[in-house]
Design a protein around this motif. Structure first.
Motif, PDB file in Angstrom:
ATOM      1  N   ILE A  43       1.034  -1.121   0.091  1.00 27.74           N
ATOM      2  CA  ILE A  43      -0.137  -0.146   0.111  1.00 27.74           C
ATOM      3  C   ILE A  43       0.971   1.096  -0.119  1.00 27.74           C
ATOM      4  N   GLN A  44       0.678   2.010  -0.865  1.00 30.88           N
ATOM      5  CA  GLN A  44       1.315   3.145  -1.095  1.00 30.88           C
ATOM      6  C   GLN A  44       0.795   4.298  -0.567  1.00 30.88           C
ATOM      7  N   VAL A  45       1.382   5.426   0.073  1.00 32.05           N
ATOM      8  CA  VAL A  45       1.035   6.470   0.881  1.00 32.05           C
ATOM      9  C   VAL A  45       1.552   7.739   0.115  1.00 32.05           C
ATOM     10  N   GLU A  46       0.517   8.500  -0.308  1.00 31.99           N
ATOM     11  CA  GLU A  46       0.850   9.792  -0.963  1.00 31.99           C
ATOM     12  C   GLU A  46       0.238  10.888   0.104  1.00 31.99           C
ATOM     13  N   THR A  47       0.959  11.862   0.362  1.00 26.74           N
ATOM     14  CA  THR A  47       0.701  13.035   1.393  1.00 26.74           C
ATOM     15  C   THR A  47       0.363  14.143   0.590  1.00 26.74           C
ATOM     16  N   PHE A  48      -0.922  14.701   0.633  1.00 28.72           N
ATOM     17  CA  PHE A  48      -1.644  15.778  -0.150  1.00 28.72           C
ATOM     18  C   PHE A  48      -1.548  16.913   0.950  1.00 28.72           C
ATOM     19  N   GLY A  49      -1.520  16.913   2.055  1.00 25.26           N
ATOM     20  CA  GLY A  49      -1.581  18.101   3.135  1.00 25.26           C
ATOM     21  C   GLY A  49      -1.119  17.594   4.394  1.00 25.26           C
ATOM     22  N   ALA A  50      -0.405  18.798   5.051  1.00 22.20           N
ATOM     23  CA  ALA A  50      -0.107  18.541   6.410  1.00 22.20           C
ATOM     24  C   ALA A  50      -0.040  19.862   7.115  1.00 22.20           C
ATOM     25  N   GLU A  51      -0.712  20.010   8.095  1.00 22.21           N
ATOM     26  CA  GLU A  51      -1.083  21.255   8.895  1.00 22.21           C
ATOM     27  C   GLU A  51      -0.956  20.757  10.443  1.00 22.21           C
ATOM     28  N   HIS A  52      -0.216  21.808  11.283  1.00 17.15           N
ATOM     29  CA  HIS A  52      -0.021  21.631  12.594  1.00 17.15           C
ATOM     30  C   HIS A  52      -1.450  22.138  13.486  1.00 17.15           C
ATOM     31  N   PRO A  53      -1.814  21.455  14.311  1.00 15.93           N
ATOM     32  CA  PRO A  53      -2.910  22.377  15.254  1.00 15.93           C
ATOM     33  C   PRO A  53      -2.481  23.611  15.771  1.00 15.93           C
ATOM     34  N   ALA A  54      -3.133  24.334  16.226  1.00 13.95           N
ATOM     35  CA  ALA A  54      -2.698  25.613  16.753  1.00 13.95           C
ATOM     36  C   ALA A  54      -3.869  26.083  17.991  1.00 13.95           C
ATOM     37  N   ARG A  55      -3.731  26.910  18.929  1.00 10.81           N
ATOM     38  CA  ARG A  55      -4.581  27.291  19.851  1.00 10.81           C
ATOM     39  C   ARG A  55      -3.972  28.548  20.355  1.00 10.81           C
ATOM     40  N   THR A  56      -4.741  29.616  20.442  1.00 10.98           N
ATOM     41  CA  THR A  56      -4.368  30.634  21.477  1.00 10.98           C
ATOM     42  C   THR A  56      -4.995  30.750  22.556  1.00 10.98           C
ATOM     43  N   SER A  57      -4.222  31.000  23.556  1.00  7.06           N
ATOM     44  CA  SER A  57      -4.598  30.739  24.915  1.00  7.06           C
ATOM     45  C   SER A  57      -5.583  31.726  25.282  1.00  7.06           C
ATOM     46  N   LEU A  58      -6.771  31.103  26.317  1.00  7.66           N
ATOM     47  CA  LEU A  58      -7.920  31.857  26.795  1.00  7.66           C
ATOM     48  C   LEU A  58      -7.829  33.042  27.336  1.00  7.66           C
ATOM     49  N   ASP A  59      -6.408  33.229  27.896  1.00  5.44           N
ATOM     50  CA  ASP A  59      -6.174  34.335  29.030  1.00  5.44           C
ATOM     51  C   ASP A  59      -5.517  35.368  28.232  1.00  5.44           C
ATOM     52  N   LYS A  60      -5.556  35.551  26.849  1.00  4.33           N
ATOM     53  CA  LYS A  60      -4.866  36.632  26.163  1.00  4.33           C
ATOM     54  C   LYS A  60      -6.041  37.847  26.264  1.00  4.33           C
ATOM     55  N   GLU A  61      -5.529  39.075  26.365  1.00  2.00           N
ATOM     56  CA  GLU A  61      -6.257  40.391  26.377  1.00  2.00           C
ATOM     57  C   GLU A  61      -7.127  40.569  25.181  1.00  2.00           C
ATOM     58  N   TRP A  62      -6.562  40.052  23.825  1.00  2.00           N
ATOM     59  CA  TRP A  62      -6.995  40.384  22.603  1.00  2.00           C
ATOM     60  C   TRP A  62      -8.437  39.367  22.413  1.00  2.00           C
ATOM     61  N   VAL A  63      -8.329  38.286  23.092  1.00  2.00           N
ATOM     62  CA  VAL A  63      -9.674  37.330  23.471  1.00  2.00           C
ATOM     63  C   VAL A  63     -10.581  38.038  24.235  1.00  2.00           C
ATOM     64  N   ALA A  64     -10.246  38.666  25.254  1.00  3.07           N
ATOM     65  CA  ALA A  64     -11.190  39.369  25.922  1.00  3.07           C
ATOM     66  C   ALA A  64     -11.884  40.752  25.168  1.00  3.07           C
ATOM     67  N   ILE A  65     -10.994  41.241  24.392  1.00  2.00           N
ATOM     68  CA  ILE A  65     -11.614  42.750  23.646  1.00  2.00           C
ATOM     69  C   ILE A  65     -12.576  41.829  22.572  1.00  2.00           C
ATOM     70  N   VAL A  66     -12.278  40.933  21.816  1.00  2.23           N
ATOM     71  CA  VAL A  66     -12.936  40.494  20.632  1.00  2.23           C
ATOM     72  C   VAL A  66     -14.276  39.890  21.244  1.00  2.23           C
ATOM     73  N   ARG A  67     -14.217  39.152  22.400  1.00  2.63           N
ATOM     74  CA  ARG A  67     -15.253  38.512  23.107  1.00  2.63           C
ATOM     75  C   ARG A  67     -16.535  39.689  23.417  1.00  2.63           C
ATOM     76  N   ASP A  68     -15.985  40.894  24.112  1.00  3.88           N
ATOM     77  CA  ASP A  68     -16.832  41.878  24.620  1.00  3.88           C
ATOM     78  C   ASP A  68     -17.319  42.714  23.514  1.00  3.88           C
ATOM     79  N   THR A  69     -16.487  42.911  22.380  1.00  2.00           N
ATOM     80  CA  THR A  69     -17.125  43.543  21.228  1.00  2.00           C
ATOM     81  C   THR A  69     -18.132  42.726  20.754  1.00  2.00           C
ATOM     82  N   LEU A  70     -18.112  41.445  20.417  1.00  2.00           N
ATOM     83  CA  LEU A  70     -19.138  40.661  19.658  1.00  2.00           C
ATOM     84  C   LEU A  70     -20.318  40.647  20.560  1.00  2.00           C
ATOM     85  N   SER A  71     -20.276  40.647  21.961  1.00  2.00           N
ATOM     86  CA  SER A  71     -21.408  40.353  22.810  1.00  2.00           C
ATOM     87  C   SER A  71     -22.128  41.732  22.619  1.00  2.00           C
ATOM     88  N   SER A  72     -21.386  42.915  22.519  1.00  2.50           N
ATOM     89  CA  SER A  72     -22.239  44.094  22.398  1.00  2.50           C
ATOM     90  C   SER A  72     -22.631  44.272  21.108  1.00  2.50           C
TER      91      SER A  72
END
Lengths: 452, 452
Positions: free
Chosen positions: A351-380
């Protein structure tokens, strides 16, 4: 923002028409179709807003990136990631209207890519136009990075970011586009899963053979079936040695956010005409699997005769397309090596394996200030509590931005539960599109006022 | 027979042209294509030889049978079974010349159906023409029964024979067509395997879904993979409960005949570019599996995205076409019930079974006088020992003739090891076609002289 919102409402019709123009361009990256002209079309739109634009090649087989930059009132910089390519339109016979001829029906607008990702890029352009026309300037320096091959796994995007670290420098990032939950609450995803996309194929003989020889001629469809069945069991356990080794433990903040997310599985099950999800999961367990578990999925199977009626052959070749969705800190290249070792160990050297795509997972931490800014803006803007989503179930090339550029990344958008992205009859609701424009304007505005 | 053979040699070119005319008719039964006109074309050919012809409907979805009858010197009757339909021509891109435009190349003639079964029916017509033109009459009463849907499993053929027992009464039968072995020895098969052809399909959800949902949405391609892997193991054991129950023990005469058959696997392996057959079988073991073992074969697999590159979906539907070749006394309807029970027992109630064809296995006993007559006739025509084959690996609707009409049945024909029936570039050698005409003439002649 009242003046900006009024401008947005007054120009709703033009914004939708502008979106339709973009959806008519059949920019299917898997077929390298209409790529250059779609990039140029968007470049003109951004030039009209005062952006300097560059259509930049990627290395290797990568398709061109549209880069655009404009100064604004704040010298801080927001990076906006979108993509102008779309998924293929097959299966064509399941579309109720033409995939590349956008259509209005019952408050929804249909077309391939109208949600993923053309509705989002056009909402952001419409938002910036409203701000500029109303106020005369943009709120901050803005950099657009619009890829042309996100739907085939963003090949060479890591290299592109690495090659252009100075150009792409930013203080925060707005990701490609999310949407609202079934209650109309804005969703704010902070991460993506990784992806490994491969094709497994097996050729046993030079040609199809009359199936009366099936007792003696090795059948590649059987070889493939047996190989696949060693990779995942009926309880959904992925059996590749070491597959789960690098899965990071969920943090308390992530678990808490997942707990607080609304139940979404009922509406989704209804839209799929489905009675029971995998392993019967519901509620929190549904969300835990959906957002935090890695997967091993068969995207397609091909072998032998597939027409009407019967044809008695043992096929010469069989293949399967597979994708693995990965979670931090799984590494797609490592999983690919483990997959190859697995096949070898189980005697599937054929069985041959050909790779068409490889991407790493990523997450921004929930405690970043930018997260709070966007969260509050959207709620408003939406007048409803924002639902913070520690990670999406889907994949995007967020890793180079979050990890290589070190930029906190948040996501807002125009989709909803029945947007059918990657499937026939992809659509958004016109009201979500209008709200998406307003939300984008408010987020750009909030970023311009952020002193962080 | 010298005068007849001379006539055959003198009219070789016309016989090949007449075969080409028939091959140009794209009578693909799976697509119900060119069926009526092909039957009419052959009817005219037989009328020219003095046959009365009737195009007779079958019951249900069956396609019309061409029946033709003519008297001859002996009042005893030989029944000649052939079929005028052919397999589909896919995969088209593997044909070197057009499937329905017959082509000469290096002593071979190519075209879909040129071996299976049009070369055989035309060889028999050419043989009878040579006898009639030379001698003025046919050697015996002859009944042609030419089916129009053998390649999709001869639906309603049992019913057709049952409805027409008197019409089809005969003393011996000449079957659709065999050929020569790699040493040029005539092959004389006396039986066929049975067949059960099914499509397994699974639909889990109403539509394709973005593969980011693969952790929660059941994937029909996985369901199918798991179901198939419970049906046959990597050592080729068919795991359906009771599958082997009715397999009759091989007789000493059959075992002896199999032992005496020539080795054929090397030439065959070469034509397939294959190094090793299933389980590494060679020589007698190869022939035992090929001729005496039942099989469970995957003819085709279909699910999700099969185009170039990648598309990330969990498909809504997956299906597999399967055929089982059966040996006496397995019953296809019994095997179908056992298959359904197997799926149920293993929890695959979500997999649908649709049956496309069911045929019983059948064999004429080696001790019949008709077998000896054909064997000796062939040995004399070819100047080489006839290879008696207790059963073919393939399937044909021999059961109604052998069991319901009680007619001993033998098989001669124009094929060879590389005829590629059911596959791209189907072909026969021109010299085999000419020998096939002479052999058919000699067999008709021997039958006329048989007092039995």
């Amino acid at each position: 923002m009242n003046d900006v919102c009024r401008y947005i409402d007054d120009h709703g019709k033009e914004s939708v028409e502008e979106l339709f123009d973009l959806v008519r361009m059949p920019s299917v990256s898997a077929r390298r179709q209409a790529i250059q002209e779609t990039a140029e079309h968007l470049a003109e739109k951004l030039q009209d807003l005062g952006f300097e634009t560059r259509i930049m090649p990627k290395r290797g087989t990568g398709q061109p990136v549209l880069y655009a930059e404009a100064p604004g009132d704040s010298e801080r910089t927001i990076l906006v990631y979108n993509h102008y390519d779309v998924q293929p339109d097959e299966p064509l016979d399941e579309w109720e209207t033409e995939p590349f001829e956008p259509t209005r029906r019952d408050g929804r607008i249909y077309g391939r890519g109208i949600c993923d990702d053309k509705g989002n890029v056009m909402a952001r352009i419409a938002a910036l136009r409203a701000i500029k026309e109303t106020r005369g300037s943009l709120p901050s320096r803005i950099k657009f990075l619009i890829e042309g091959d996100e739907e085939i796994g963003s090949p060479f995007f890591e290299e592109f970011v690495d090659d252009n670290r100075d150009l792409l420098k930013a203080d925060a990032c707005l990701w490609e586009g999310s949407g609202v939950d079934p209650e109309g609450r804005p969703l704010l995803p902070l991460g993506v899963k990784g992806l490994l996309y491969v094709e497994l194929s097996c050729r046993t003989v030079a040609r199809d053979v009359h199936s009366s020889y099936a007792t003696v001629v090795p059948n590649p469809a059987w070889r493939l079936t047996w190989a696949l069945s060693t990779m995942k069991d009926e309880d959904e356990n992925i059996l590749i040695d070491g597959f789960y080794d690098d899965v990071r433990d969920t943090t308390d903040a992530e678990a808490d956010a997942i707990d607080r997310m609304p139940a979404e599985e009922e509406a989704f099950a209804k839209s799929l005409e489905l009675e029971r999800f995998v392993l019967g999961v519901k509620g929190k367990d549904f969300r835990k699997r959906l957002y935090l578990a890695p997967s091993c999925n068969i995207d397609g199977l091909t072998a032998g005769y597939q027409g009407p009626g019967s044809k008695t052959i043992s096929p010469g070749r069989a293949s399967a397309k597979l994708d693995f969705r990965l979670v931090p800190d799984q590494d797609p290249h490592d999983i690919e090596r483990k997959l190859r070792r697995h096949l070898e160990k189980h005697g599937f050297e054929d069985i041959q394996v050909e790779t068409f795509g490889a991407e790493h997972p990523a997450r921004t931490s929930l405690d970043k200030e930018w997260v709070a800014i966007v969260r509050d803006t959207l709620s408003s803007v939406y007048g409803k509590e924002t639902v913070v989503v520690p990670t999406m179930a889907g994949t995007g090339p967020m890793y180079p931005v979050v990890k290589m550029l070190g930029v906190p990344t948040a996501d807002t958008g125009v989709g909803y539960i029945d947007s059918r992205i990657h499937a026939p009859n992809e659509n958004i609701r016109e009201e979500d599109f209008m709200m998406g424009i307003k939300a984008a304007a408010a987020v750009f505005d909030a970023f311009g006022r952020w002193k962080g």
